[in-house]
Design a protein around this motif. Structure first.
Motif, PDB file in Angstrom:
ATOM      1  N   ARG A 314     -56.263 -95.051 -22.424  1.00  0.00           N
ATOM      2  CA  ARG A 314     -57.565 -94.414 -22.577  1.00  0.00           C
ATOM      3  C   ARG A 314     -58.691 -95.349 -22.132  1.00  0.00           C
ATOM      4  O   ARG A 314     -58.709 -96.531 -22.456  1.00  0.00           O
ATOM      5  N   ALA A 315     -59.652 -94.783 -21.389  1.00  0.00           N
ATOM      6  CA  ALA A 315     -60.850 -95.500 -20.972  1.00  0.00           C
ATOM      7  C   ALA A 315     -61.971 -94.476 -20.876  1.00  0.00           C
ATOM      8  O   ALA A 315     -61.770 -93.366 -20.398  1.00  0.00           O
ATOM      9  N   GLY A 316     -63.139 -94.823 -21.322  1.00  0.00           N
ATOM     10  CA  GLY A 316     -64.230 -93.868 -21.255  1.00  0.00           C
ATOM     11  C   GLY A 316     -64.380 -93.076 -22.538  1.00  0.00           C
ATOM     12  O   GLY A 316     -63.686 -93.294 -23.530  1.00  0.00           O
ATOM     13  N   THR A 317     -65.285 -92.107 -22.503  1.00  0.00           N
ATOM     14  CA  THR A 317     -65.614 -91.309 -23.683  1.00  0.00           C
ATOM     15  C   THR A 317     -64.744 -90.073 -23.801  1.00  0.00           C
ATOM     16  O   THR A 317     -64.285 -89.719 -24.889  1.00  0.00           O
ATOM     17  N   ASN A 318     -64.502 -89.409 -22.706  1.00  0.00           N
ATOM     18  CA  ASN A 318     -63.730 -88.165 -22.701  1.00  0.00           C
ATOM     19  C   ASN A 318     -62.603 -88.227 -21.680  1.00  0.00           C
ATOM     20  O   ASN A 318     -62.673 -88.955 -20.684  1.00  0.00           O
ATOM     21  N   GLN A 341     -72.545 -84.140 -11.703  1.00  0.00           N
ATOM     22  CA  GLN A 341     -73.269 -84.165 -12.976  1.00  0.00           C
ATOM     23  C   GLN A 341     -73.853 -85.557 -13.249  1.00  0.00           C
ATOM     24  O   GLN A 341     -74.589 -85.757 -14.212  1.00  0.00           O
ATOM     25  N   GLY A 342     -73.508 -86.511 -12.394  1.00  0.00           N
ATOM     26  CA  GLY A 342     -73.992 -87.867 -12.592  1.00  0.00           C
ATOM     27  C   GLY A 342     -73.159 -88.666 -13.562  1.00  0.00           C
ATOM     28  O   GLY A 342     -73.622 -89.678 -14.096  1.00  0.00           O
ATOM     29  N   VAL A 343     -71.934 -88.235 -13.784  1.00  0.00           N
ATOM     30  CA  VAL A 343     -71.028 -88.913 -14.711  1.00  0.00           C
ATOM     31  C   VAL A 343     -70.073 -89.806 -13.927  1.00  0.00           C
ATOM     32  O   VAL A 343     -69.513 -89.380 -12.912  1.00  0.00           O
ATOM     33  N   ASN A 344     -69.879 -91.017 -14.416  1.00  0.00           N
ATOM     34  CA  ASN A 344     -69.002 -91.963 -13.737  1.00  0.00           C
ATOM     35  C   ASN A 344     -67.547 -91.768 -14.160  1.00  0.00           C
ATOM     36  O   ASN A 344     -67.247 -91.604 -15.348  1.00  0.00           O
ATOM     37  N   ILE A 345     -66.637 -91.772 -13.183  1.00  0.00           N
ATOM     38  CA  ILE A 345     -65.202 -91.703 -13.459  1.00  0.00           C
ATOM     39  C   ILE A 345     -64.689 -93.108 -13.742  1.00  0.00           C
ATOM     40  O   ILE A 345     -64.751 -93.989 -12.882  1.00  0.00           O
ATOM     41  N   GLU A 346     -64.217 -93.334 -14.949  1.00  0.00           N
ATOM     42  CA  GLU A 346     -63.720 -94.646 -15.347  1.00  0.00           C
ATOM     43  C   GLU A 346     -62.311 -94.911 -14.829  1.00  0.00           C
ATOM     44  O   GLU A 346     -61.976 -96.030 -14.440  1.00  0.00           O
ATOM     45  N   ASN A 347     -61.481 -93.889 -14.835  1.00  0.00           N
ATOM     46  CA  ASN A 347     -60.100 -94.037 -14.385  1.00  0.00           C
ATOM     47  C   ASN A 347     -59.543 -92.667 -14.063  1.00  0.00           C
ATOM     48  O   ASN A 347     -59.987 -91.661 -14.617  1.00  0.00           O
ATOM     49  N   MET A 348     -58.556 -92.632 -13.158  1.00  0.00           N
ATOM     50  CA  MET A 348     -57.999 -91.351 -12.726  1.00  0.00           C
ATOM     51  C   MET A 348     -56.567 -91.567 -12.248  1.00  0.00           C
ATOM     52  O   MET A 348     -56.259 -92.560 -11.587  1.00  0.00           O
ATOM     53  N   VAL A 349     -55.691 -90.650 -12.607  1.00  0.00           N
ATOM     54  CA  VAL A 349     -54.300 -90.731 -12.162  1.00  0.00           C
ATOM     55  C   VAL A 349     -53.787 -89.329 -11.900  1.00  0.00           C
ATOM     56  O   VAL A 349     -54.197 -88.365 -12.560  1.00  0.00           O
ATOM     57  N   TYR A 358     -50.468 -82.715 -11.796  1.00  0.00           N
ATOM     58  CA  TYR A 358     -51.172 -82.971 -13.050  1.00  0.00           C
ATOM     59  C   TYR A 358     -52.086 -84.167 -12.849  1.00  0.00           C
ATOM     60  O   TYR A 358     -51.672 -85.197 -12.301  1.00  0.00           O
ATOM     61  N   THR A 359     -53.329 -84.020 -13.279  1.00  0.00           N
ATOM     62  CA  THR A 359     -54.337 -85.053 -13.084  1.00  0.00           C
ATOM     63  C   THR A 359     -55.015 -85.375 -14.401  1.00  0.00           C
ATOM     64  O   THR A 359     -55.394 -84.471 -15.150  1.00  0.00           O
ATOM     65  N   ILE A 360     -55.149 -86.676 -14.688  1.00  0.00           N
ATOM     66  CA  ILE A 360     -55.897 -87.139 -15.857  1.00  0.00           C
ATOM     67  C   ILE A 360     -57.117 -87.902 -15.359  1.00  0.00           C
ATOM     68  O   ILE A 360     -57.000 -88.781 -14.494  1.00  0.00           O
ATOM     69  N   VAL A 361     -58.282 -87.568 -15.900  1.00  0.00           N
ATOM     70  CA  VAL A 361     -59.522 -88.238 -15.521  1.00  0.00           C
ATOM     71  C   VAL A 361     -60.235 -88.706 -16.791  1.00  0.00           C
ATOM     72  O   VAL A 361     -60.491 -87.902 -17.693  1.00  0.00           O
ATOM     73  N   ASP A 362     -60.532 -89.996 -16.875  1.00  0.00           N
ATOM     74  CA  ASP A 362     -61.352 -90.526 -17.962  1.00  0.00           C
ATOM     75  C   ASP A 362     -62.778 -90.719 -17.453  1.00  0.00           C
ATOM     76  O   ASP A 362     -62.986 -91.321 -16.377  1.00  0.00           O
ATOM     77  N   VAL A 363     -63.755 -90.216 -18.203  1.00  0.00           N
ATOM     78  CA  VAL A 363     -65.152 -90.281 -17.779  1.00  0.00           C
ATOM     79  C   VAL A 363     -65.981 -91.041 -18.804  1.00  0.00           C
ATOM     80  O   VAL A 363     -65.613 -91.151 -19.973  1.00  0.00           O
ATOM     81  N   ALA A 364     -67.119 -91.548 -18.332  1.00  0.00           N
ATOM     82  CA  ALA A 364     -67.940 -92.427 -19.160  1.00  0.00           C
ATOM     83  C   ALA A 364     -68.732 -91.679 -20.220  1.00  0.00           C
ATOM     84  O   ALA A 364     -69.141 -92.274 -21.224  1.00  0.00           O
ATOM     85  N   SER A 365     -68.976 -90.396 -20.003  1.00  0.00           N
ATOM     86  CA  SER A 365     -69.741 -89.618 -20.985  1.00  0.00           C
ATOM     87  C   SER A 365     -69.249 -88.183 -20.979  1.00  0.00           C
ATOM     88  O   SER A 365     -68.478 -87.774 -20.101  1.00  0.00           O
ATOM     89  N   ALA A 366     -69.683 -87.424 -21.962  1.00  0.00           N
ATOM     90  CA  ALA A 366     -69.196 -86.055 -22.115  1.00  0.00           C
ATOM     91  C   ALA A 366     -69.635 -85.177 -20.947  1.00  0.00           C
ATOM     92  O   ALA A 366     -70.709 -85.359 -20.374  1.00  0.00           O
ATOM     93  N   LEU A 367     -68.798 -84.224 -20.595  1.00  0.00           N
ATOM     94  CA  LEU A 367     -69.108 -83.250 -19.554  1.00  0.00           C
ATOM     95  C   LEU A 367     -69.575 -81.958 -20.200  1.00  0.00           C
ATOM     96  O   LEU A 367     -69.033 -81.537 -21.224  1.00  0.00           O
ATOM     97  N   ASN A 368     -70.570 -81.322 -19.598  1.00  0.00           N
ATOM     98  CA  ASN A 368     -71.017 -80.058 -20.167  1.00  0.00           C
ATOM     99  C   ASN A 368     -70.079 -78.925 -19.784  1.00  0.00           C
ATOM    100  O   ASN A 368     -69.229 -79.062 -18.896  1.00  0.00           O
ATOM    101  N   ASP A 369     -70.236 -77.801 -20.450  1.00  0.00           N
ATOM    102  CA  ASP A 369     -69.337 -76.664 -20.248  1.00  0.00           C
ATOM    103  C   ASP A 369     -69.380 -76.151 -18.814  1.00  0.00           C
ATOM    104  O   ASP A 369     -68.384 -75.640 -18.294  1.00  0.00           O
ATOM    105  N   GLU A 370     -70.519 -76.289 -18.169  1.00  0.00           N
ATOM    106  CA  GLU A 370     -70.665 -75.794 -16.798  1.00  0.00           C
ATOM    107  C   GLU A 370     -69.752 -76.550 -15.839  1.00  0.00           C
ATOM    108  O   GLU A 370     -69.130 -75.963 -14.949  1.00  0.00           O
TER     109      GLU A 370
END
Length: 387
Positions: A314-318, A341-349, A358-370
């Motif tokens: 795990r890395a990031g917020t979400n 959305q201006g959100v940084n991708i911390e890690n991705m596999v 199947y893709t996992i993406v860790d982001v630095a902040s929460a993503l909105n529903d849109e």
């Protein structure tokens, strides 16, 4: 709280692996997040739309519609290796009882009941009909060097047998566990031509159905003994009976007998006892529970049969978990939707298996529903989870 539906009686060793503060489980659970199953057939079963994963407490998954569930973004797990020692021990028993005629000897001795003082003499007089060879010094062919096949090969070698192993898909990790004294067969013909005993440990599918048939048996040594503790359909039911009748095959030991094979000369039939030990049931349930926990809480996939194994610290917020078809541009569209959305991708596999990815993406902040809806709308995307 995660809800787990139980389709069979699951060992307490597995259920106690769940944190009661995070999980609840029962056989009548509604709105289940996951299902734990042993032998119950799920092919005609209606399951809750909330189900995200199915964990089979065992290796075989013929009772689960894996392809159908992949289309729905439902991960199917199994527990390879958890029952391997139990099956290995039964295979070793199969080697012995196929040689020493133990099963018919037991029945014959039971028939002496009531003979009184004559039993000793009758035993000495009749024992010769049950004479059979030792396995020491004989040659065993192991087809399939997975968790079970490797244990069987190594144990047979330790018992003094010459062992040929065949597996064109042998993994690097499995190769490390295999004794260096096992002979590497590069073709099944080597197994058939050289082995006194042959044991099959491959999965059942369209390519392995009836792999042991009349043509193959004809290329084996006369008097060969065949063991099948994998799946009944790997051996052609009619052809094995014909081979036993002609004495081409001396014995057939199976954990999956057909009606025609019951009581047939040379058939040693067992009622699917391979994994029927309390230790095996505990191991399988425990592994299945841990697989579900890591997936539900972290999105990590290990030991799936319908999706690639994918895991990431795990890395990031979400964490965003995306099930999608294995087609071009999906990854770039996921990345674009997040970065817009201006959100940084911390890690991705990402990893793919057949038609699905199947893709996992860790982001630095929460993503909105849109943004989540935008990812979900990408062509080829099956399901999106946010953890």
């Amino acid at each position: 709280m995660y809800n787990i539906k139980l389709l069979n009686k699951i060992s307490e060793a597995g259920l106690t692996s769940f944190d009661k503060n995070k999980y609840s489980w029962s056989e009548d659970m509604a709105n289940a997040d996951a299902i734990m199953v042993r032998s119950a057939s799920m092919h005609d079963m209606e399951i809750d739309p909330s189900v995200k994963a199915v964990a089979r407490a065992g290796a075989g998954v013929n009772n689960i519609p894996c392809d159908k569930y992949a289309e729905q973004g439902i991960v199917v797990f199994n527990t390879p290796g958890a029952n391997a020692n139990a099956v290995k021990e039964l295979v070793l028993l199969g080697l012995l009882i196929s040689s020493r005629k133990v099963a018919p000897a037991l029945e014959w001795v039971r028939g002496l009941k009531g003979q009184g003082a004559e039993v000793g003499k009758l035993v000495e007089k009749g024992k010769s009909q049950f004479a059979g060879p030792e396995i020491y010094g004989k040659t065993l062919g192991v087809i399939g060097l997975g968790a079970i096949g490797i244990l069987v090969a190594n144990a047979a070698r330790a018992l003094g047998m010459t062992v040929y192993g065949y597996d064109p898909y042998l993994s690097v990790n499995a190769a490390w566990d295999l004794s260096r004294s096992i002979k590497h067969a590069t073709d099944l013909k080597e197994i058939y031509a050289n082995c006194d005993y042959i044991t099959v440990h491959v999965p059942f599918n369209a390519s392995t159905k009836d792999m042991i048939n009349a043509e193959v048996i004809a290329s084996m040594k006369d008097g060969v003994r065949i063991l099948n503790f994998a799946r009944g359909e790997l051996v052609n039911a009619d052809d094995i009976l014909a081979a036993l009748e002609s004495k081409k095959v001396s014995a057939y030991v199976t954990d999956f007998p057909t009606d025609a094979q019951l009581c047939a000369d040379g058939v040693i039939a067992l009622p699917h006892l391979g994994a029927s030990t309390p230790e095996s049931e505990d191991n399988c349930a425990r592994m299945a529970a841990l697989e579900l926990q890591d997936f539900l809480e972290n999105g990590n996939i290990k030991n799936s049969v319908n999706f690639a194994n994918v895991s990431m610290p795990r890395a990031g917020t979400n964490r965003i978990c995306v099930f999608h078809k294995n087609i071009k541009s999906v990854l770039s569209q996921i990345s674009t939707a997040i970065s817009d959305q201006g959100v940084n991708i911390e890690n991705m596999v990402n990893a793919a298996k057949n038609d699905f990815s199947y893709t996992i993406v860790d982001v630095a902040s929460a993503l909105n529903d849109e943004v989540i809806a935008k990812i979900d709308a990408i062509e080829g995307v099956i399901k999106v989870r946010v953890i």
